[in-house]
Design a protein around this motif. Sequence first.
Motif, PDB file in Angstrom:
ATOM      1  N   MET A  29     -41.999  53.386  14.849  1.00 59.00           N
ATOM      2  CA  MET A  29     -41.499  54.963  14.825  1.00 59.00           C
ATOM      3  C   MET A  29     -42.122  54.844  13.442  1.00 59.00           C
ATOM      4  N   PHE A  30     -42.341  53.448  12.400  1.00 51.71           N
ATOM      5  CA  PHE A  30     -43.011  53.886  10.922  1.00 51.71           C
ATOM      6  C   PHE A  30     -44.616  54.488  10.848  1.00 51.71           C
ATOM      7  N   ASP A  31     -44.644  56.052   9.615  1.00 52.00           N
ATOM      8  CA  ASP A  31     -45.889  56.788  10.332  1.00 52.00           C
ATOM      9  C   ASP A  31     -46.380  56.459   8.598  1.00 52.00           C
ATOM     10  N   TYR A  32     -45.887  55.661   7.602  1.00 51.28           N
ATOM     11  CA  TYR A  32     -46.233  55.796   6.080  1.00 51.28           C
ATOM     12  C   TYR A  32     -46.033  54.583   5.957  1.00 51.28           C
ATOM     13  N   PHE A  33     -47.461  54.361   5.011  1.00 54.32           N
ATOM     14  CA  PHE A  33     -46.902  52.546   4.595  1.00 54.32           C
ATOM     15  C   PHE A  33     -47.928  52.843   2.904  1.00 54.32           C
ATOM     16  N   TYR A  88     -47.263  41.196  -4.619  1.00 56.28           N
ATOM     17  CA  TYR A  88     -47.867  42.448  -3.928  1.00 56.28           C
ATOM     18  C   TYR A  88     -46.832  43.083  -2.919  1.00 56.28           C
ATOM     19  N   PHE A  89     -45.918  44.165  -3.117  1.00 53.78           N
ATOM     20  CA  PHE A  89     -45.499  44.560  -1.581  1.00 53.78           C
ATOM     21  C   PHE A  89     -45.461  45.766  -0.629  1.00 53.78           C
ATOM     22  N   CYS A  90     -45.600  45.368   0.899  1.00 53.54           N
ATOM     23  CA  CYS A  90     -45.748  46.703   1.293  1.00 53.54           C
ATOM     24  C   CYS A  90     -44.298  46.973   1.875  1.00 53.54           C
ATOM     25  N   ALA A  91     -44.775  48.458   2.129  1.00 49.49           N
ATOM     26  CA  ALA A  91     -43.435  49.067   2.375  1.00 49.49           C
ATOM     27  C   ALA A  91     -43.344  50.077   3.283  1.00 49.49           C
ATOM     28  N   ALA A  92     -42.509  50.859   4.053  1.00 46.80           N
ATOM     29  CA  ALA A  92     -42.805  51.824   5.438  1.00 46.80           C
ATOM     30  C   ALA A  92     -41.804  52.232   5.080  1.00 46.80           C
ATOM     31  N   SER A  93     -42.276  53.457   6.123  1.00 49.58           N
ATOM     32  CA  SER A  93     -41.531  54.873   6.247  1.00 49.58           C
ATOM     33  C   SER A  93     -41.208  55.485   7.581  1.00 49.58           C
ATOM     34  N   TRP A  94     -40.896  56.479   7.840  1.00 54.36           N
ATOM     35  CA  TRP A  94     -41.184  57.341   9.235  1.00 54.36           C
ATOM     36  C   TRP A  94     -40.273  58.673   8.351  1.00 54.36           C
ATOM     37  N   SER A  95     -41.330  59.552   9.245  1.00 50.85           N
ATOM     38  CA  SER A  95     -40.350  61.195   8.697  1.00 50.85           C
ATOM     39  C   SER A  95     -39.327  61.084   8.755  1.00 50.85           C
ATOM     40  N   GLY A  96     -38.458  60.634   9.993  1.00 50.05           N
ATOM     41  CA  GLY A  96     -37.093  60.928   9.777  1.00 50.05           C
ATOM     42  C   GLY A  96     -36.176  60.979   8.546  1.00 50.05           C
ATOM     43  N   THR A  97     -36.856  59.604   8.195  1.00 52.26           N
ATOM     44  CA  THR A  97     -35.847  58.556   7.033  1.00 52.26           C
ATOM     45  C   THR A  97     -36.442  59.511   5.747  1.00 52.26           C
ATOM     46  N   ALA A  98     -36.776  60.568   5.622  1.00 50.12           N
ATOM     47  CA  ALA A  98     -36.851  61.679   4.107  1.00 50.12           C
ATOM     48  C   ALA A  98     -36.975  60.353   2.763  1.00 50.12           C
ATOM     49  N   SER A  99     -37.871  60.192   2.877  1.00 44.92           N
ATOM     50  CA  SER A  99     -38.356  58.771   1.887  1.00 44.92           C
ATOM     51  C   SER A  99     -38.130  57.620   1.674  1.00 44.92           C
ATOM     52  N   LYS A 100     -36.852  57.105   3.166  1.00 43.80           N
ATOM     53  CA  LYS A 100     -36.268  55.734   2.836  1.00 43.80           C
ATOM     54  C   LYS A 100     -37.676  55.214   3.539  1.00 43.80           C
TER      55      LYS A 100
ATOM     56  N   TYR B  47     -27.975  51.785  -1.396  1.00 47.05           N
ATOM     57  CA  TYR B  47     -27.292  52.963  -1.648  1.00 47.05           C
ATOM     58  C   TYR B  47     -28.693  54.606  -1.536  1.00 47.05           C
ATOM     59  N   PHE B  48     -28.396  55.451  -1.114  1.00 39.78           N
ATOM     60  CA  PHE B  48     -29.508  56.492  -1.353  1.00 39.78           C
ATOM     61  C   PHE B  48     -28.805  57.648  -1.488  1.00 39.78           C
ATOM     62  N   SER B  49     -29.505  58.818  -2.523  1.00 40.01           N
ATOM     63  CA  SER B  49     -28.894  59.962  -2.329  1.00 40.01           C
ATOM     64  C   SER B  49     -29.841  61.241  -2.779  1.00 40.01           C
ATOM     65  N   TYR B  50     -29.477  62.078  -1.505  1.00 40.08           N
ATOM     66  CA  TYR B  50     -30.442  63.617  -1.621  1.00 40.08           C
ATOM     67  C   TYR B  50     -30.477  64.525  -2.242  1.00 40.08           C
ATOM     68  N   SER B  94     -38.166  59.745  -5.673  1.00 42.47           N
ATOM     69  CA  SER B  94     -38.792  60.436  -5.144  1.00 42.47           C
ATOM     70  C   SER B  94     -38.605  62.376  -5.226  1.00 42.47           C
ATOM     71  N   VAL B  95     -39.679  62.925  -4.676  1.00 43.04           N
ATOM     72  CA  VAL B  95     -39.308  64.489  -4.785  1.00 43.04           C
ATOM     73  C   VAL B  95     -38.710  64.295  -2.341  1.00 43.04           C
ATOM     74  N   ALA B  96     -37.585  65.234  -2.164  1.00 38.47           N
ATOM     75  CA  ALA B  96     -37.622  65.686  -0.964  1.00 38.47           C
ATOM     76  C   ALA B  96     -39.107  66.394  -0.563  1.00 38.47           C
ATOM     77  N   GLY B  97     -38.610  66.269   0.839  1.00 38.60           N
ATOM     78  CA  GLY B  97     -39.722  66.575   1.826  1.00 38.60           C
ATOM     79  C   GLY B  97     -39.798  65.834   2.607  1.00 38.60           C
ATOM     80  N   THR B  98     -41.002  65.370   3.695  1.00 36.48           N
ATOM     81  CA  THR B  98     -41.629  64.129   4.319  1.00 36.48           C
ATOM     82  C   THR B  98     -41.461  62.994   3.430  1.00 36.48           C
ATOM     83  N   SER B  99     -41.896  62.427   4.291  1.00 34.60           N
ATOM     84  CA  SER B  99     -42.147  61.205   4.039  1.00 34.60           C
ATOM     85  C   SER B  99     -43.135  60.839   3.070  1.00 34.60           C
ATOM     86  N   ASN B 100     -43.850  61.226   2.941  1.00 36.68           N
ATOM     87  CA  ASN B 100     -44.432  60.751   2.063  1.00 36.68           C
ATOM     88  C   ASN B 100     -45.379  61.169   0.598  1.00 36.68           C
ATOM     89  N   GLN B 101     -44.064  60.016   0.091  1.00 37.99           N
ATOM     90  CA  GLN B 101     -43.972  60.555  -1.640  1.00 37.99           C
ATOM     91  C   GLN B 101     -43.607  58.535  -1.495  1.00 37.99           C
TER      92      GLN B 101
END
Lengths: 113, 114
Positions: A29-33, A88-100, B47-50, B94-101
Amino acid sequence: DQQVKQNSPSLSVQEGRISILNCDYTNSMFDYFLWYKKYPAEGPTFLISISSIKDKNEDGRFTVFLNKSAKHLSLHIVPSQPGDSAVYFCAASWSGTASKLTFGTGTRLQVTL
Amino acid sequence: DVKVTQSSRYLVKRTGEKVFLECVQDMDHENMFWYRQDPGLGLRLIYFSYDVKMKEKGDIPEGYSVSREKKERFSLILESASTNQTSMYLCASSVAGTSNQPQHFGDGTRLSIL
């Protein structure tokens, strides 16, 4: 369950040569690295990122490659400089988790003279 | 430039104490995060907060709580400190929105529990 893995805890490279840092992930599910660099006693700083719709992203001396079928990404640093010595750390997220972000365990890079 | 400020660089506390770690960001970011970094384990999300008053558990929330009364401030609370909570604590925003931040980090608080 480690979803993002950096299997090399450390790497030593000569100045001027290429440094290659590797990262594997298990969650499809990860789509951003992202790659972060961390010096001692400082917070991680963002280095470079890549979206799953791409397989390569370049920024100066830093290039990230993504192989989705292998669930593998790598960071290339060319040429390596002593100031690149850091963790150096790599990290991943997916769009369903709002930047987590899910982070790997880190690779310590030492660039020698 | 994004500035994430953690109130203390080093902190020494005793077991059983209630400990507060403070984090402030100056970029009006909606998202804020607390991590701990331990050797061989990388960064693990506590923990995190939106948004203000909102909080969600991360991967290792046990023994911790958080507070977000204002958008720019996110506090981590160790309800009754224990020696296994000795660690480097990192705050990010980080800013809100998509995961690409990307998230932007503070310089960390090295906490020792004696």
